[in-house]
Design an enzyme around this catalytic site. Sequence first.
Site, short mmCIF file in Angstrom:
data_model
loop_
_atom_site.label_atom_id
_atom_site.label_comp_id
_atom_site.label_asym_id
_atom_site.label_seq_id
_atom_site.Cartn_x
_atom_site.Cartn_y
_atom_site.Cartn_z
N ASP A 19 0.86 -1.22 -0.05
CA ASP A 19 -0.07 0.02 0.02
C ASP A 19 0.79 1.14 -0.01
O ASP A 19 1.96 1.17 0.75
CB ASP A 19 -0.99 -0.07 1.18
CG ASP A 19 -2.01 0.83 1.16
OD1 ASP A 19 -2.18 1.29 -0.09
OD2 ASP A 19 -2.87 0.93 2.00
N GLY A 22 0.03 5.30 -4.25
CA GLY A 22 -0.54 6.63 -4.78
C GLY A 22 -0.08 7.77 -3.96
O GLY A 22 0.11 8.83 -4.55
N HIS A 36 2.37 3.21 -9.06
CA HIS A 36 2.27 1.85 -9.26
C HIS A 36 3.58 1.33 -10.11
O HIS A 36 3.91 0.20 -9.81
CB HIS A 36 1.04 1.61 -9.91
CG HIS A 36 -0.27 1.84 -9.11
ND1 HIS A 36 -0.24 1.47 -7.97
CD2 HIS A 36 -1.32 2.52 -9.69
CE1 HIS A 36 -1.43 1.84 -7.46
NE2 HIS A 36 -2.09 2.51 -8.42
N TRP A 68 -11.26 -2.83 -8.77
CA TRP A 68 -12.11 -2.59 -10.24
C TRP A 68 -12.78 -1.20 -10.03
O TRP A 68 -12.91 -0.59 -10.99
CB TRP A 68 -12.87 -3.53 -10.57
CG TRP A 68 -12.30 -5.19 -10.65
CD1 TRP A 68 -12.55 -5.90 -10.08
CD2 TRP A 68 -11.63 -5.26 -11.92
NE1 TRP A 68 -11.62 -7.20 -10.54
CE2 TRP A 68 -11.17 -6.76 -11.93
CE3 TRP A 68 -11.23 -4.70 -13.29
CZ2 TRP A 68 -10.59 -7.45 -12.66
CZ3 TRP A 68 -10.18 -5.33 -13.98
CH2 TRP A 68 -10.10 -6.58 -13.99
N ARG A 70 -11.72 1.71 -8.75
CA ARG A 70 -10.87 2.76 -9.10
C ARG A 70 -10.98 3.34 -10.30
O ARG A 70 -11.53 2.76 -11.27
CB ARG A 70 -9.36 2.45 -8.76
CG ARG A 70 -9.00 1.65 -7.28
CD ARG A 70 -7.56 1.74 -7.25
NE ARG A 70 -7.62 1.71 -5.78
CZ ARG A 70 -6.25 1.66 -5.20
NH1 ARG A 70 -5.13 2.24 -5.94
NH2 ARG A 70 -6.21 1.46 -3.87
N LEU A 130 11.91 -20.42 -4.64
CA LEU A 130 11.04 -19.49 -4.01
C LEU A 130 9.64 -19.29 -4.86
O LEU A 130 9.61 -19.45 -6.05
CB LEU A 130 11.52 -18.10 -3.99
CG LEU A 130 10.91 -16.99 -3.24
CD1 LEU A 130 12.00 -15.82 -2.84
CD2 LEU A 130 9.58 -16.26 -3.89
N SER A 193 -7.77 -5.91 4.89
CA SER A 193 -8.55 -5.75 3.48
C SER A 193 -8.76 -7.12 2.71
O SER A 193 -8.19 -7.09 1.56
CB SER A 193 -7.54 -4.73 2.79
OG SER A 193 -7.41 -3.65 3.57
N GLU A 204 1.92 -13.30 12.11
CA GLU A 204 2.37 -12.23 12.73
C GLU A 204 2.05 -10.88 11.90
O GLU A 204 2.42 -11.27 10.92
CB GLU A 204 3.81 -12.15 13.19
CG GLU A 204 4.30 -13.37 14.07
CD GLU A 204 3.71 -13.21 15.35
OE1 GLU A 204 3.45 -12.11 15.91
OE2 GLU A 204 3.40 -14.48 16.29
C1 FPP Z 1 -1.84 0.26 -3.15
O1 FPP Z 1 -1.35 1.43 -3.26
C2 FPP Z 1 -1.55 -0.64 -4.41
C3 FPP Z 1 -2.30 -1.23 -5.34
C4 FPP Z 1 -3.69 -1.23 -5.28
C5 FPP Z 1 -1.69 -2.17 -6.48
C6 FPP Z 1 -0.39 -2.71 -6.19
C7 FPP Z 1 0.45 -3.12 -7.24
C8 FPP Z 1 1.60 -2.93 -7.60
C9 FPP Z 1 2.75 -2.59 -6.53
C10 FPP Z 1 2.16 -2.93 -9.05
C11 FPP Z 1 2.05 -4.17 -9.87
C12 FPP Z 1 2.20 -5.61 -9.08
C13 FPP Z 1 2.74 -6.45 -9.59
C14 FPP Z 1 2.79 -7.78 -9.12
C15 FPP Z 1 3.68 -6.24 -10.95
P1 FPP Z 1 -2.58 2.55 -3.45
O2 FPP Z 1 -2.87 2.99 -4.81
O3 FPP Z 1 -3.73 2.05 -2.48
O4 FPP Z 1 -1.70 3.72 -2.55
P2 FPP Z 1 -2.36 5.01 -1.93
O5 FPP Z 1 -3.18 4.36 -0.56
O6 FPP Z 1 -1.30 5.68 -1.46
O7 FPP Z 1 -3.32 5.62 -2.52
#
Ligand code: FPP
Length: 255
Positions: A19, A22, A36, A68, A70, A130, A193, A204
């Site tokens: 997370d 953004g 991202h 979806w 978003r 892995l 979530s 943990e």
């Molecule tokens: C949450 O940050 C992140 C996501 C919803 C997407 C996670 C995706 C990636 C890290 C890239 C693609 C993944 C792979 C495996 C290639 P947010 O957008 O909710 O951030 P915010 O809370 O600051 O708005």
Amino acid sequence: MSMAPTHAPSAQHIAFIMDGNGRWAKKRLLPRAAGHAKGAAQVRQIIEACAERNVRYVTLYAFSTENWARPSDEVSALMSLFLKYLQSEVRTMRDNGIRLRVFGDRTAFSDEIQAAIALAESSTAGNDRLHLSVAANYGGRAEMIQAVQTWMAANPDATPHDFDERAIEAHLYTTDVPPPDLLIRTGGECRISNFLLWQTAYTELYFTDTLWPEFGAKSLDKALAWFATRERRFGKTSEQVSEASNPQKITSAQA
Ligand code: FPP
């Protein structure tokens, strides 16, 4: 005589809620998609760091069933990143002993993404160093419902007593993956979530304010150091756990 040290077992399986992409972008006045993209680059670093630290299983929450909702340009940016990641990383994964699997309902993705997933899974299927699982269009509740439905369809004559924990576990995406020892959530929120709801029963939980694009090997080591201090009791008492992990414990009377 000093007591034999009890080595805290290291984390065999780490799950990540990535997370903060953004907010990372916003701080830099960049579009969310740039966050991202940086987040995807960070995935590579963390996988490498985990492999170096002999972590055998890594599960990443890349896209939830709720994501979806978003804005459509952000959803398509995430889709193209996912596709790019699958295409560009498959050879590295294949050659470095990484087995990739995707957890979630993949039928919602484009044909191109579904094909890239199938290729990445099949070309890394023989790897065992892995196990990387990417949760995409994944939801923990949906996973459990699907598991129950699959079990019921396979056991039409069953009575309620036939249904048990093993019945669910046999039909989860994680059926041959041990439950996470450690769940790391970046970005400051303290919640699960809808991620791996069944599997995290005794995991943990580690929450950090660090945003995912800034979560590197040093941050991972900090989380692992914290994990090493945890006493995992699985419902038992502290005394029972230390007896079991150190049966030859020398008491001061014997020493
Ligand atoms: C949450 O940050 C992140 C996501 C919803 C997407 C996670 C995706 C990636 C890290 C890239 C693609 C993944 C792979 C495996 C290639 P947010 O957008 O909710 O951030 P915010 O809370 O600051 O708005």
